[in-house]
Design an enzyme around this catalytic site. Sequence first.
Site, PDB file in Angstrom:
ATOM      1  N   GLY A 242       0.768  -1.247   0.000  1.00 24.22           N
ATOM      2  CA  GLY A 242       0.000   0.000   0.000  1.00 24.22           C
ATOM      3  C   GLY A 242       0.792   1.287   0.000  1.00 24.22           C
ATOM      4  O   GLY A 242       0.207   2.367  -0.121  1.00 24.22           O
ATOM      5  N   CYS A 345     -14.206   1.935 -28.575  1.00 27.35           N
ATOM      6  CA  CYS A 345     -15.501   2.622 -28.710  1.00 27.35           C
ATOM      7  C   CYS A 345     -16.167   2.856 -27.371  1.00 27.35           C
ATOM      8  O   CYS A 345     -17.171   2.221 -27.043  1.00 27.35           O
ATOM      9  CB  CYS A 345     -16.399   1.812 -29.630  1.00 27.35           C
ATOM     10  SG  CYS A 345     -15.621   1.584 -31.220  1.00 27.35           S
ATOM     11  N   GLU A 346     -15.586   3.711 -26.558  1.00 24.44           N
ATOM     12  CA  GLU A 346     -16.140   4.089 -25.262  1.00 24.44           C
ATOM     13  C   GLU A 346     -15.653   5.499 -24.960  1.00 24.44           C
ATOM     14  O   GLU A 346     -14.475   5.803 -25.152  1.00 24.44           O
ATOM     15  CB  GLU A 346     -15.577   3.190 -24.146  1.00 24.44           C
ATOM     16  CG  GLU A 346     -15.896   1.745 -24.298  1.00 24.44           C
ATOM     17  CD  GLU A 346     -16.646   1.171 -23.108  1.00 24.44           C
ATOM     18  OE1 GLU A 346     -17.128   1.950 -22.250  1.00 24.44           O
ATOM     19  OE2 GLU A 346     -16.760  -0.052 -23.071  1.00 24.44           O
ATOM     20  N   TYR A 373       0.097  -2.394 -12.151  1.00 24.12           N
ATOM     21  CA  TYR A 373      -1.324  -2.414 -12.514  1.00 24.12           C
ATOM     22  C   TYR A 373      -1.536  -1.865 -13.925  1.00 24.12           C
ATOM     23  O   TYR A 373      -2.525  -1.200 -14.194  1.00 24.12           O
ATOM     24  CB  TYR A 373      -2.163  -1.653 -11.464  1.00 24.12           C
ATOM     25  CG  TYR A 373      -1.907  -2.161 -10.056  1.00 24.12           C
ATOM     26  CD1 TYR A 373      -2.313  -3.436  -9.688  1.00 24.12           C
ATOM     27  CD2 TYR A 373      -1.216  -1.389  -9.108  1.00 24.12           C
ATOM     28  CE1 TYR A 373      -2.045  -3.931  -8.413  1.00 24.12           C
ATOM     29  CE2 TYR A 373      -0.954  -1.879  -7.832  1.00 24.12           C
ATOM     30  CZ  TYR A 373      -1.371  -3.150  -7.497  1.00 24.12           C
ATOM     31  OH  TYR A 373      -1.108  -3.642  -6.236  1.00 24.12           O
TER      32      TYR A 373
HETATM   33  N1  LLP Z   1      -1.367  -7.010  -0.325  1.00 22.58           N
HETATM   34  C1  LLP Z   1      -2.689  -7.156  -0.528  1.00 22.58           C
HETATM   35  C2  LLP Z   1      -3.444  -8.076   0.288  1.00 22.58           C
HETATM   36  C3  LLP Z   1      -3.314  -6.400  -1.555  1.00 22.58           C
HETATM   37  O1  LLP Z   1      -4.621  -6.532  -1.745  1.00 22.58           O
HETATM   38  C4  LLP Z   1      -2.540  -5.507  -2.347  1.00 22.58           C
HETATM   39  C5  LLP Z   1      -3.158  -4.721  -3.411  1.00 22.58           C
HETATM   40  C6  LLP Z   1      -1.156  -5.421  -2.081  1.00 22.58           C
HETATM   41  C7  LLP Z   1      -0.612  -6.173  -1.066  1.00 22.58           C
HETATM   42  C8  LLP Z   1      -0.249  -4.528  -2.880  1.00 22.58           C
HETATM   43  O2  LLP Z   1      -0.593  -3.187  -2.728  1.00 22.58           O
HETATM   44  P1  LLP Z   1       0.383  -2.043  -3.330  1.00 22.58           P
HETATM   45  O3  LLP Z   1       1.665  -2.078  -2.541  1.00 22.58           O
HETATM   46  O4  LLP Z   1       0.606  -2.341  -4.743  1.00 22.58           O
HETATM   47  O5  LLP Z   1      -0.381  -0.803  -3.111  1.00 22.58           O
HETATM   48  N2  LLP Z   1      -5.406  -1.779  -9.364  1.00 22.58           N
HETATM   49  C9  LLP Z   1      -5.261  -0.718  -8.376  1.00 22.58           C
HETATM   50  C10 LLP Z   1      -4.580  -1.209  -7.123  1.00 22.58           C
HETATM   51  C11 LLP Z   1      -5.251  -2.393  -6.486  1.00 22.58           C
HETATM   52  C12 LLP Z   1      -4.533  -2.883  -5.265  1.00 22.58           C
HETATM   53  C13 LLP Z   1      -5.092  -4.151  -4.773  1.00 22.58           C
HETATM   54  N3  LLP Z   1      -4.404  -4.750  -3.676  1.00 22.58           N
HETATM   55  C14 LLP Z   1      -4.544   0.454  -9.029  1.00 22.58           C
HETATM   56  O6  LLP Z   1      -4.222   0.370 -10.204  1.00 22.58           O
HETATM   57  O7  LLP Z   1      -4.320   1.475  -8.386  1.00 22.58           O
END
Ligand code: LLP
Length: 417
Positions: A242, A345-346, A373
Amino acid sequence: MLHSTLHRKDGGDLFMEQVSLAEIAQQYGTPVFVYSEAAIRSAYESFDAALSMHPHEICYAVKANSNLSILQLLAGMGAGFDIVSGGELMRVLRAGGNPSRVVFSGVGKQDWEIDLALEHDIGCFNVESASELERIARVAEVTGHTAPVSIRVNPDVDPRTHPYIATGLKENKFGVSIDEAFDLYKKAAVTPSLRIVGVDCHIGSQITDLTPFLDALARVLDLVDRLAARSIEIDHIDLGGGIGVQYKDETPIDVAEFASAVGQAMSGRPQSLVFEPGRMIVANAGILLTRVNTLKTNEGKNFAVVDAAMNDLIRPALYSAWQEVVNVADTGAQERTWDIVGPVCETGDFLAKDRTLAIEEDDLVAVLSAGAYGFVMSSNYNSRPRAAEILVSGENHRVIRQRESIEDLFALEPIRE
Ligand code: LLP
């Protein structure tokens, strides 16, 4: 520049490490994701070094970018992995990752996935509900395993991020309340097919404030103390992922500050720490390189239609995410305000809005911060083959995923002759 390894050679064309992006486009075509090995290494190493004062494990969140070569690179640097599916586990194994350093997150693990994870002796199941704890216990018992478990607590802190990526509020589907976790640990402690190894939480993504992490840790430590009073010992505390990155003008959390605050909260405690960073390791190591196809003006609004679209990079459409767009070369065109859109097409098919750029048709532009992502969320919508992925290292570059062909799109769709 946002990316430590992107620069303009002699103030002109854009390079990643020692490689010209125009050359990459020439050789591999567009749209194409391009990643810098040096940038990934440096993000991982600086986080690891900052945490050196406390025993820890970095379990890279595979979902952020699951390309086998990226996983192989991280495995080679000693990373563990955070997975959310059987498919991600197979990727980690294929890339040479060590299953004993895998944590398995996710709210809907299926029996076959639990089975596969047990067979490979993964490090820990991050359990998200009472029902899942029972399911894991049952599968483990049937197959003669002892499943290592951690309960994912939902500490009910507000990470102050986009609502779709906030996960640690009590109204979210993730984890269980601290009180329920306490009860589940008591249950796990007397279940022979389970072995308690940790406690975990993940409060959201793209967090740029240290406070919610420390609040979450304080609540988790409180639970750890309550459990210790019942002689239930916890080996590791997993704070999830996160940590946010800079896309525009955010000030990301300083990793040294993060590590020292967390280390201080942990001082005198025997538990090791686990982190599950995804975005901070790869986001600013990758770009999406795309070519301007058509310029047009409707009612005074300028649109640059490029050859990448929402199927390649969905973050702008899905989260109204802002990602920087830059020219690869200075072509001397006049600066104007453009919406950078794709051919899908959106109306929601945009990569960027209201950007001041000097571009002409056939120019190359780079969408920055696309290493996390990006490709992993891409699709074949509008029957568009998915982009290639290239890894740059010094003056070298290689394909780490081939561009899909039209034939690939049909491969799994038998029709009657
Ligand atoms: N651990 C768990 C349990 C998670 O659900 C996630 C991300 C992470 C770790 C890694 O989080 P990070 O360090 O990457 O913030 N698609 C979205 C982000 C979705 C994140 C989902 N979970 C975007 O493009 O911003």
